[in-house]
Design a protein around this motif. Structure first.
Motif, PDB file in Angstrom:
ATOM      1  N   SER A 140       0.849  -1.188   0.000  1.00 35.95           N
ATOM      2  CA  SER A 140       0.000   0.000   0.000  1.00 35.95           C
ATOM      3  C   SER A 140       0.883   1.236   0.000  1.00 35.95           C
ATOM      4  O   SER A 140       2.070   1.177   0.354  1.00 35.95           O
ATOM      5  CB  SER A 140      -0.945  -0.007   1.207  1.00 35.95           C
ATOM      6  OG  SER A 140      -0.199   0.002   2.396  1.00 35.95           O
ATOM      7  N   PHE A 141       0.313   2.337  -0.427  1.00 36.36           N
ATOM      8  CA  PHE A 141       1.041   3.602  -0.420  1.00 36.36           C
ATOM      9  C   PHE A 141       0.057   4.743  -0.227  1.00 36.36           C
ATOM     10  O   PHE A 141      -1.151   4.591  -0.401  1.00 36.36           O
ATOM     11  CB  PHE A 141       1.854   3.790  -1.711  1.00 36.36           C
ATOM     12  CG  PHE A 141       1.031   3.958  -2.962  1.00 36.36           C
ATOM     13  CD1 PHE A 141       0.636   5.211  -3.393  1.00 36.36           C
ATOM     14  CD2 PHE A 141       0.662   2.860  -3.713  1.00 36.36           C
ATOM     15  CE1 PHE A 141      -0.116   5.375  -4.549  1.00 36.36           C
ATOM     16  CE2 PHE A 141      -0.087   3.003  -4.866  1.00 36.36           C
ATOM     17  CZ  PHE A 141      -0.479   4.258  -5.292  1.00 36.36           C
ATOM     18  N   PHE A 176      -1.115  -4.969 -13.149  1.00 34.55           N
ATOM     19  CA  PHE A 176      -1.234  -4.257 -11.880  1.00 34.55           C
ATOM     20  C   PHE A 176      -2.633  -3.692 -11.726  1.00 34.55           C
ATOM     21  O   PHE A 176      -3.320  -3.401 -12.711  1.00 34.55           O
ATOM     22  CB  PHE A 176      -0.180  -3.149 -11.754  1.00 34.55           C
ATOM     23  CG  PHE A 176      -0.428  -1.943 -12.629  1.00 34.55           C
ATOM     24  CD1 PHE A 176      -1.224  -0.897 -12.204  1.00 34.55           C
ATOM     25  CD2 PHE A 176       0.135  -1.865 -13.888  1.00 34.55           C
ATOM     26  CE1 PHE A 176      -1.449   0.208 -13.012  1.00 34.55           C
ATOM     27  CE2 PHE A 176      -0.076  -0.777 -14.699  1.00 34.55           C
ATOM     28  CZ  PHE A 176      -0.877   0.265 -14.263  1.00 34.55           C
ATOM     29  N   HIS A 177      -3.056  -3.579 -10.474  1.00 35.43           N
ATOM     30  CA  HIS A 177      -4.305  -2.923 -10.105  1.00 35.43           C
ATOM     31  C   HIS A 177      -4.008  -2.025  -8.916  1.00 35.43           C
ATOM     32  O   HIS A 177      -3.342  -2.450  -7.975  1.00 35.43           O
ATOM     33  CB  HIS A 177      -5.386  -3.923  -9.707  1.00 35.43           C
ATOM     34  CG  HIS A 177      -5.898  -4.727 -10.853  1.00 35.43           C
ATOM     35  ND1 HIS A 177      -5.306  -5.889 -11.258  1.00 35.43           N
ATOM     36  CD2 HIS A 177      -6.942  -4.511 -11.688  1.00 35.43           C
ATOM     37  CE1 HIS A 177      -5.958  -6.360 -12.301  1.00 35.43           C
ATOM     38  NE2 HIS A 177      -6.947  -5.547 -12.581  1.00 35.43           N
ATOM     39  N   VAL A 178      -4.481  -0.797  -8.955  1.00 35.38           N
ATOM     40  CA  VAL A 178      -4.367   0.123  -7.833  1.00 35.38           C
ATOM     41  C   VAL A 178      -5.782   0.425  -7.377  1.00 35.38           C
ATOM     42  O   VAL A 178      -6.632   0.812  -8.190  1.00 35.38           O
ATOM     43  CB  VAL A 178      -3.637   1.426  -8.230  1.00 35.38           C
ATOM     44  CG1 VAL A 178      -3.548   2.374  -7.044  1.00 35.38           C
ATOM     45  CG2 VAL A 178      -2.239   1.108  -8.768  1.00 35.38           C
ATOM     46  N   ASP A 189      -1.582  -4.061  -6.294  1.00 35.30           N
ATOM     47  CA  ASP A 189      -1.424  -5.498  -6.519  1.00 35.30           C
ATOM     48  C   ASP A 189      -0.711  -5.710  -7.846  1.00 35.30           C
ATOM     49  O   ASP A 189      -1.132  -5.146  -8.862  1.00 35.30           O
ATOM     50  CB  ASP A 189      -2.783  -6.205  -6.587  1.00 35.30           C
ATOM     51  CG  ASP A 189      -3.608  -6.002  -5.341  1.00 35.30           C
ATOM     52  OD1 ASP A 189      -3.040  -6.049  -4.242  1.00 35.30           O
ATOM     53  OD2 ASP A 189      -4.827  -5.799  -5.475  1.00 35.30           O
ATOM     54  N   LEU A 190       0.325  -6.522  -7.823  1.00 30.51           N
ATOM     55  CA  LEU A 190       0.988  -6.989  -9.045  1.00 30.51           C
ATOM     56  C   LEU A 190       0.728  -8.476  -9.147  1.00 30.51           C
ATOM     57  O   LEU A 190       0.891  -9.210  -8.163  1.00 30.51           O
ATOM     58  CB  LEU A 190       2.494  -6.732  -8.971  1.00 30.51           C
ATOM     59  CG  LEU A 190       2.935  -5.277  -9.039  1.00 30.51           C
ATOM     60  CD1 LEU A 190       4.391  -5.152  -8.597  1.00 30.51           C
ATOM     61  CD2 LEU A 190       2.779  -4.748 -10.453  1.00 30.51           C
ATOM     62  N   ALA A 197      -6.608   2.487 -10.997  1.00 29.45           N
ATOM     63  CA  ALA A 197      -5.804   2.323 -12.211  1.00 29.45           C
ATOM     64  C   ALA A 197      -5.504   0.848 -12.406  1.00 29.45           C
ATOM     65  O   ALA A 197      -5.418   0.081 -11.444  1.00 29.45           O
ATOM     66  CB  ALA A 197      -4.505   3.111 -12.100  1.00 29.45           C
ATOM     67  N   THR A 198      -5.348   0.475 -13.649  1.00 30.82           N
ATOM     68  CA  THR A 198      -5.022  -0.906 -13.995  1.00 30.82           C
ATOM     69  C   THR A 198      -4.157  -0.894 -15.245  1.00 30.82           C
ATOM     70  O   THR A 198      -4.180   0.075 -16.009  1.00 30.82           O
ATOM     71  CB  THR A 198      -6.307  -1.734 -14.193  1.00 30.82           C
ATOM     72  OG1 THR A 198      -5.951  -3.098 -14.407  1.00 30.82           O
ATOM     73  CG2 THR A 198      -7.134  -1.221 -15.354  1.00 30.82           C
TER      74      THR A 198
END
Length: 98
Positions: A9-10, A81-83, A71-72, A91-92
Motif C-alpha cells: 500500500s502507499f 497491476f491494479h491500484v 497489486d501486481l 488504475a489498472t
C-alpha cells in the motif's frame, strides 16, 4: 502473498511536490506518480524496473492522503497491476519486464 502476486500500500502526502500544479485548489495525484509507485513495487518484488507499460487505464482519481492498495499479478505470461482505494479500482494495466 504467493510467488505470483505482490501487494503493498502507499499514500501520497499532500506535500508531494507534484500536487501544487495538478490541479491548483483541487489537487489530484498525477498518474505518473501512481505509475512510479508501480515501478517501485516491481523493483522491490522482482529486483528490476519495468521495461514498459504497454497498457494503462486510469479509472478514478486518487486524492492526496488517500491510502491505495497496489497489486501486481504474474499469470499466463502477463504481469498486470491494479491500484485500488476503498475497494474501487483507480488504475489498472500491464507491465512489460526487461
Amino acid at each position: 502473498m504467493s510467488a505470483q502476486t505482490y501487494q503493498e500500500s502507499f499514500r501520497i502526502p499532500a506535500t508531494h511536490p507534484s500536487l501544487p500544479g495538478h490541479f491548483p485548489g483541487n489537487p489530484v495525484v498525477p498518474g505518473v506518480v501512481i505509475l512510479d509507485q508501480v515501478a517501485g513495487a516491481l523493483e522491490r518484488w522482482r529486483g528490476t524496473p519495468p521495461a514498459g507499460l504497454p497498457q494503462v487505464k486510469f479509472l478514478l482519481p486518487l486524492l492526496p492522503g488517500q491510502e491505495a492498495q497496489l497489486d501486481l499479478t504474474d499469470g499466463a505470461g502477463r504481469l498486470r497491476f491494479h491500484v485500488r482505494h476503498a475497494d474501487r479500482v483507480i488504475a489498472t494495466g500491464e507491465v512489460q519486464l526487461a
